[in-house]
Design a protein around this motif. Structure first.
Motif, PDB file in Angstrom:
ATOM      1  N   ASN A 622      29.658  48.373  52.989  1.00 21.47           N
ATOM      2  CA  ASN A 622      29.345  48.103  51.593  1.00 21.47           C
ATOM      3  C   ASN A 622      30.587  48.115  50.699  1.00 21.47           C
ATOM      4  OD1 ASN A 622      26.595  47.900  52.207  1.00 21.47           O
ATOM      5  ND2 ASN A 622      26.295  50.106  51.912  1.00 21.47           N
ATOM      6  N   MET A 623      31.588  47.358  51.124  1.00 25.49           N
ATOM      7  CA  MET A 623      32.819  47.252  50.356  1.00 25.49           C
ATOM      8  C   MET A 623      32.978  45.837  49.810  1.00 25.49           C
ATOM      9  SD  MET A 623      34.211  50.303  50.531  1.00 25.49           S
ATOM     10  CE  MET A 623      35.940  50.094  50.096  1.00 25.49           C
ATOM     11  N   GLY A 624      33.596  45.752  48.646  1.00 29.89           N
ATOM     12  CA  GLY A 624      33.974  44.473  48.069  1.00 29.89           C
ATOM     13  C   GLY A 624      35.420  44.542  47.622  1.00 29.89           C
ATOM     14  N   THR A 625      35.874  43.521  46.910  1.00 31.80           N
ATOM     15  CA  THR A 625      37.268  43.467  46.474  1.00 31.80           C
ATOM     16  C   THR A 625      37.333  43.186  44.985  1.00 31.80           C
ATOM     17  OG1 THR A 625      37.998  42.663  48.636  1.00 31.80           O
ATOM     18  CG2 THR A 625      39.474  42.287  46.776  1.00 31.80           C
ATOM     19  N   ASN A 703      42.092  48.516  22.136  1.00 28.62           N
ATOM     20  CA  ASN A 703      41.429  48.678  23.437  1.00 28.62           C
ATOM     21  C   ASN A 703      40.602  47.450  23.793  1.00 28.62           C
ATOM     22  OD1 ASN A 703      38.377  49.609  24.411  1.00 28.62           O
ATOM     23  ND2 ASN A 703      40.029  50.256  25.765  1.00 28.62           N
ATOM     24  N   ARG A 704      40.508  47.202  25.095  1.00 31.06           N
ATOM     25  CA  ARG A 704      39.617  46.179  25.639  1.00 31.06           C
ATOM     26  C   ARG A 704      38.882  46.795  26.817  1.00 31.06           C
ATOM     27  NH1 ARG A 704      39.503  41.507  29.195  1.00 31.06           N
ATOM     28  NH2 ARG A 704      38.733  39.638  28.119  1.00 31.06           N
ATOM     29  N   THR A 705      37.549  46.723  26.811  1.00 34.76           N
ATOM     30  CA  THR A 705      36.721  47.377  27.826  1.00 34.76           C
ATOM     31  C   THR A 705      35.801  46.343  28.474  1.00 34.76           C
ATOM     32  OG1 THR A 705      36.779  49.499  26.665  1.00 34.76           O
ATOM     33  CG2 THR A 705      34.967  49.146  28.209  1.00 34.76           C
ATOM     34  N   THR A 706      35.877  46.259  29.803  1.00 31.56           N
ATOM     35  CA  THR A 706      35.096  45.265  30.549  1.00 31.56           C
ATOM     36  C   THR A 706      34.251  45.952  31.615  1.00 31.56           C
ATOM     37  OG1 THR A 706      36.801  43.585  30.244  1.00 31.56           O
ATOM     38  CG2 THR A 706      35.216  43.219  32.015  1.00 31.56           C
ATOM     39  N   PHE A 707      32.946  45.673  31.610  1.00 26.67           N
ATOM     40  CA  PHE A 707      32.030  46.192  32.622  1.00 26.67           C
ATOM     41  C   PHE A 707      31.808  45.125  33.686  1.00 26.67           C
ATOM     42  CE2 PHE A 707      31.241  48.471  28.740  1.00 26.67           C
ATOM     43  CZ  PHE A 707      31.002  49.777  29.144  1.00 26.67           C
ATOM     44  N   PHE A 708      31.779  45.533  34.962  1.00 31.24           N
ATOM     45  CA  PHE A 708      31.620  44.552  36.032  1.00 31.24           C
ATOM     46  C   PHE A 708      31.000  45.220  37.259  1.00 31.24           C
ATOM     47  CE2 PHE A 708      35.770  46.493  36.499  1.00 31.24           C
ATOM     48  CZ  PHE A 708      35.916  46.704  37.870  1.00 31.24           C
ATOM     49  N   ASN A 709      30.495  44.395  38.170  1.00 35.70           N
ATOM     50  CA  ASN A 709      29.900  44.861  39.417  1.00 35.70           C
ATOM     51  C   ASN A 709      30.728  44.400  40.607  1.00 35.70           C
ATOM     52  OD1 ASN A 709      27.047  46.176  39.008  1.00 35.70           O
ATOM     53  ND2 ASN A 709      27.157  44.483  37.530  1.00 35.70           N
ATOM     54  N   ILE A 710      30.759  45.215  41.640  1.00 30.72           N
ATOM     55  CA  ILE A 710      31.377  44.862  42.921  1.00 30.72           C
ATOM     56  C   ILE A 710      30.260  44.681  43.938  1.00 30.72           C
ATOM     57  CG2 ILE A 710      32.826  45.671  44.819  1.00 30.72           C
ATOM     58  CD1 ILE A 710      34.478  44.869  42.458  1.00 30.72           C
ATOM     59  N   GLU A 711      30.238  43.494  44.545  1.00 27.09           N
ATOM     60  CA  GLU A 711      29.218  43.176  45.548  1.00 27.09           C
ATOM     61  C   GLU A 711      29.821  43.238  46.945  1.00 27.09           C
ATOM     62  OE1 GLU A 711      26.228  42.850  44.610  1.00 27.09           O
ATOM     63  OE2 GLU A 711      26.469  42.516  42.451  1.00 27.09           O
ATOM     64  N   ALA A 712      28.993  43.579  47.924  1.00 25.54           N
ATOM     65  CA  ALA A 712      29.458  43.722  49.308  1.00 25.54           C
ATOM     66  C   ALA A 712      30.034  42.404  49.823  1.00 25.54           C
ATOM     67  CB  ALA A 712      28.313  44.174  50.206  1.00 25.54           C
ATOM     68  N   GLY A 713      31.234  42.477  50.369  1.00 26.37           N
ATOM     69  CA  GLY A 713      31.862  41.318  50.999  1.00 26.37           C
ATOM     70  C   GLY A 713      32.331  40.248  50.044  1.00 26.37           C
ATOM     71  N   GLN A 714      32.277  40.513  48.744  1.00 25.45           N
ATOM     72  CA  GLN A 714      32.672  39.505  47.763  1.00 25.45           C
ATOM     73  C   GLN A 714      33.877  39.967  46.956  1.00 25.45           C
ATOM     74  OE1 GLN A 714      29.454  38.106  45.305  1.00 25.45           O
ATOM     75  NE2 GLN A 714      27.971  38.101  46.991  1.00 25.45           N
TER      76      GLN A 714
END
Length: 877
Positions: A622-625, A703-714
């Motif tokens: 369950n790792m992404g990049t 300041n600049r704040t960014t929310f994001f998701n990491i998906e498996a294998g992506q």
């Protein structure tokens, strides 16, 4: 056993409630004594290890017994199990002795004596025998002085022994700090508080957990004198109280707090009460403040009762929690802070909400918990710190001159001690590896020498060096021979690349090192131990099934020794995790606490396995990049983690910082550079936030704040943007103003700070007069009038006297007035080039920086128009 404990606590109650004139009480108020009885009984019943309380079977006076019950009722679990009852009783008796013998002892109020003299613990340091060892020396030092003068004198004593130098986050004990001769501010202030309490002067360590106007934090000391708390800089003696180099920056604090032992009912604002301490807010002692309320609701407007609200300061490129409070039945909580900006954050049932608080501008903010992992947006915040309004006491010229004289004498005493240590650190010139180790040992040189000699006699010299290379620099200054020999002798050799760092190495995190290998390796029979080694998951299961986790008994996660965790079968999460790693290493299983995520891992022979004492997973699952994209600009070609950006991972309630430390300076708040992230970094799947910021010369942040998701294998691409100011000057790096050099005017060893004071300054690192240096001098001469008009201190530094003499032969004319010339053998240049990513060989280098260690301008090598560039920046300051 429970019945025995209840009988024991009943006897304790009898002692506390009885009262005779010949047996004075530790606490006069019967209701407060009764509360201590209740809390003490609860601790007894919770721990259920009667042998930990055997000290109460000793012959104790009523006052001693009540004082010990006070300590045991509120001390963290770690202090109960790591240190003997005799140790705590000795400190109590020493406190009573000081109160009786010191001339001011009888006038110290009960509350201040109980909370700010009796407890030996100051912060999270290793406890030692400081009071007993130094009482007579300190007593003689302050004999005949007033209480105020005694406080100042104790600080002079501390300065004789210790000076400032940054180090990692582990807090050494007071005696270890003296042995080293230096420490960071948290260690200096721990030492001063311990020394003041030793002679019955109530003292407390106060912190601004994060500065509002620049990165970093600071700790200093408050002492109780004649009914009032006064502050001073630890190991930085001044002629009067309420004076330190930090008067001005302290006036810009958003929060200054301290943790008081036990249940404390003083006049200060309470931030939080725990089973161990009362956290109080003292920021109003230092600057203008205002109270702000936070009302928390859900998306439907329903008030949320019992919700934790985190108050956060932007520092080190993250919104760092500095205080937490709980909402009432109306969904409301509040905090007093300096007149600047904080972020308020709250979470409940997988959702969260946040908003900025402008203290002094808005009385109440409405915080809605309505965001979840689907919130993937970029937001910007302009963050403003409090303005400077320093409160300065008067100091006469005579007072200053006498303090400076004493300061120099104290420096010479300490420097003589350091020189003696260095003399004893000498080894054979051909042994470069050992030489590098010995140079870091300071007063602990004999321990390391004895260890190496014994290892040589046992034919284990290379193994001993491997062990010493893997512990921290601070460990080399205070590690014991017992610890070293335990890990050398009880760690069977293995022929694999993980052995030195993850099996032999006694250091796991930032804990106090202990000799755990032999006792842990013998704790189970051979069959069980072999089973654990063959299947480490069985060890995970054993820890999960047998160790009871009670974070409430050790709210600050002060480390419990592994052998004590095994004996008591109770621990906080942090101590439980480190106990597992210690157990694994004791049986030859590679294990670690991941330095970035804090995850506990063991190696099964093929790969690292993640341990959460619920489910164990392969780390690679369950790792992404994450691929950060940054467009370099001239000012910041290669941003740094902590300085310019940070990443946090959401755990369903809060966002936790990932610790991407520079490999050269782990634990020193120096982050990796962006270029090390450029190819992408592996991250566990989940929800994250990227924060970046540009700090301006006035301390404000874009300041600049960014929310994001990491998906498996992506691969997830996220823009790293450092917002540019429309006007003004931004912070582009750091340089330590405590750097020292030989002033060629008086041949004294001085710091940049001593020359420049609490102001901006210009620092030039020059050679003997090469063409680039010649052009620089000519350009500066061309704007001499502007240099003289703005009056910034200008310091020119050379690597040696020969370069300076050759520079003088150039006879540069019309340079600005009052330039200070000095010699520094490369350390300043190395720091600037490292922090600013400059070429390693080119001179000259010029910076404009301030006493907060913030660099706002840098230029290197051949430059036309340098003087004008400098003045353009100076005009904006």
């Amino acid at each position: 056993m429970r019945n025995n404990l209840l009988l024991f606590s009943g006897l304790a109650l009898l002692f506390i409630t009885s009262c005779t004139k010949s047996q004075p009480h530790f606490i006069a108020n019967p209701e407060e004594r009764a509360q201590i009885v209740t809390d003490f009984e609860q601790k007894l019943q919770t721990i259920e290890r009667q042998e930990l309380f055997n000290i109460f079977d000793s012959a104790l006076s009523q006052k001693e017994r009540e004082a010990m019950q006070f300590l045991y009722a509120y001390m963290p679990l770690s202090d109960i199990v790591n240190y003997s009852g005799e140790y705590h009783l000795t400190n109590v008796r020493q406190a009573f002795k000081a109160k009786h013998e010191m001339s001011w002892g009888a006038n110290i109020p009960e509350r201040e004596f109980n909370h700010f003299v009796v407890p030996a613990r100051v912060n999270n340091e290793n406890l030692d025998d400081f009071r007993n060892a130094y009482y007579e020396e300190l007593k003689q030092r302050v004999e005949g002085l007033s209480l105020a003068d005694a406080v100042l004198e104790v600080n002079h004593w501390c300065h004789e022994h210790v000076n400032y130098k940054g180090s990692d986050s582990r807090t050494s004990s007071p005696m270890a700090t003296i042995k080293t001769s230096w420490g960071r501010c948290g260690e200096e202030s721990t030492l001063l508080v311990a020394a003041l309490r030793t002679v019955c002067i109530p003292a407390r360590q106060v912190y601004t957990p994060r500065w509002a106007h620049c990165d970093d934090n600071h700790a200093w000391v408050e002492a109780y004198v004649d009914g009032t708390w006064h502050f001073l800089g630890a190991c930085e003696p001044e002629p009067v109280l309420d004076l330190g180099w930090f008067n001005a920056p302290a006036s810009r604090c958003l929060l200054v707090h301290t943790r008081v032992f036990g249940r404390y009912f003083g006049p200060e604002e309470v931030i939080e009460r725990t089973a161990n301490h009362t956290e109080i807010n003292v920021v109003s002692n230092y600057g203008e403040t205002a109270k702000a309320y936070v009302k928390v609701t859900d998306a439907n407007g329903q008030a949320k009762n019992g919700i934790r609200v985190d108050f956060k300061i932007y520092n080190y490129s993250e919104f760092c929690t500095v205080a937490s409070k709980t909402t009432d039945e109306n969904g409301v909580t509040w905090l007093t802070a300096g007149l600047g900006d904080m972020m308020a954050y709250a979470a409940d049932n997988g959702k969260f909400g946040f908003d900025m608080i402008r203290f002094g501008q808005s009385d109440t903010i409405h915080l809605v918990i309505d965001k979840d992992k689907q919130f993937a947006q970029t937001l910007t915040f302009d963050i403003v710190p409090p303005i400077e309004k320093a409160r300065m006491p008067e100091v006469s010229e005579q007072q200053r001159a006498e303090n400076d004289r004493r300061f120099a004498v104290e420096d010479s005493i300490r420097n003589a001690y350091i020189a003696e240590c260095q003399r004893h650190q000498q080894v054979e010139p051909s042994d470069e590896a050992l030489k590098g180790i010995m140079e870091k040992t300071y007063g602990n040189f004999q321990t390391i020498k004895d260890f190496v000699k014994q290892a040589q006699d046992k034919g284990q010299y290379e193994k001993a060096l491997a062990l010493l290379f893997n512990v921290s620099d601070k460990d080399l200054r205070d590690i014991s021979l017992e610890v070293l020999n335990d890990h050398l002798d009880n760690t069977p050799n293995q022929d694999n690349t993980l052995f030195d760092r993850y099996i032999l190495n006694p250091r796991i995190s930032n804990e106090m090192l202990s000799p755990y290998k032999k006792p842990l390796s013998m704790a189970f029979d051979t069959e069980q131990a072999q089973s654990f080694k063959a299947q480490p998951q069985q060890l995970v299961n054993w820890v999960k099934d047998n160790i009871i986790v009670r974070n409430d008994l050790n709210v600050r996660n002060i480390y419990m020794l592994p052998i004590k965790v095994l004996e008591t079968k109770i621990a906080d999460n942090h101590s439980r995790d480190l106990f597992f790693v210690a157990m694994a290493r004791s049986w030859g299983i590679p294990a670690q606490k991941d330095p970035v995520t804090g995850t506990i891992l063991y190696h099964d022979g093929q790969q690292w396995m993640k341990v959460d004492f619920g489910e164990t997973q392969q780390v690679s699952r369950n790792m992404g990049t994450l691929l950060l994209n940054y467009q370099p600009n001239a000012s910041i070609p290669d941003p740094r983690y902590y300085t310019h950006f940070s990443i946090k991972k959401y755990d369903g309630s809060r966002f936790n910082l990932l610790a991407y430390d520079d490999a050269k300076d782990p634990g020193m708040d120096v982050g990796m550079s962006y270029s090390e992230f450029a190819g992408g970094i592996p991250l566990e799947t989940g929800y994250y936030v990227l924060a970046s910021g540009t700090r301006l010369a006035d301390g404000s942040v874009l300041n600049r704040t960014t929310f994001f998701n990491i998906e498996a294998g992506q691969t997830t691409k996220v823009e790293l943007v450092l917002r540019e100011p429309e006007t003004g000057v931004k912070i582009i790096g750091n340089f330590n103003a405590e750097n020292r050099f030989t002033n060629l005017k008086n041949n004294e060893n001085q710091s940049v700070l001593q020359i420049a004071g609490r102001n901006f300054y210009i620092l030039g690192l020059l050679d003997q007069g090469s063409e680039p240096t010649t052009h620089a001098m000519q350009d500066i001469a061309a704007v001499k009038q502007d240099f003289d008009k703005y009056g910034l201190h200008t310091i020119f530094i050379f690597n040696d006297k020969d370069a300076y003499d050759k520079f003088l032969l150039k006879k540069f004319e019309n340079l600005p007035e009052g330039i200070t010339y000095g010699i520094n053998e490369g350390q300043m240049l190395d720091e600037i080039k490292s922090n600013m990513h400059l070429d390693k060989s080119t001179l000259p280098v010029f910076i404009i920086a301030n006493s907060n260690n913030e660099v706002v301008f840098v230029q290197q090598g051949y430059t036309i128009g340098l003087g004008e560039q400098i003045i353009n920046v100076v005009k904006k300051l």
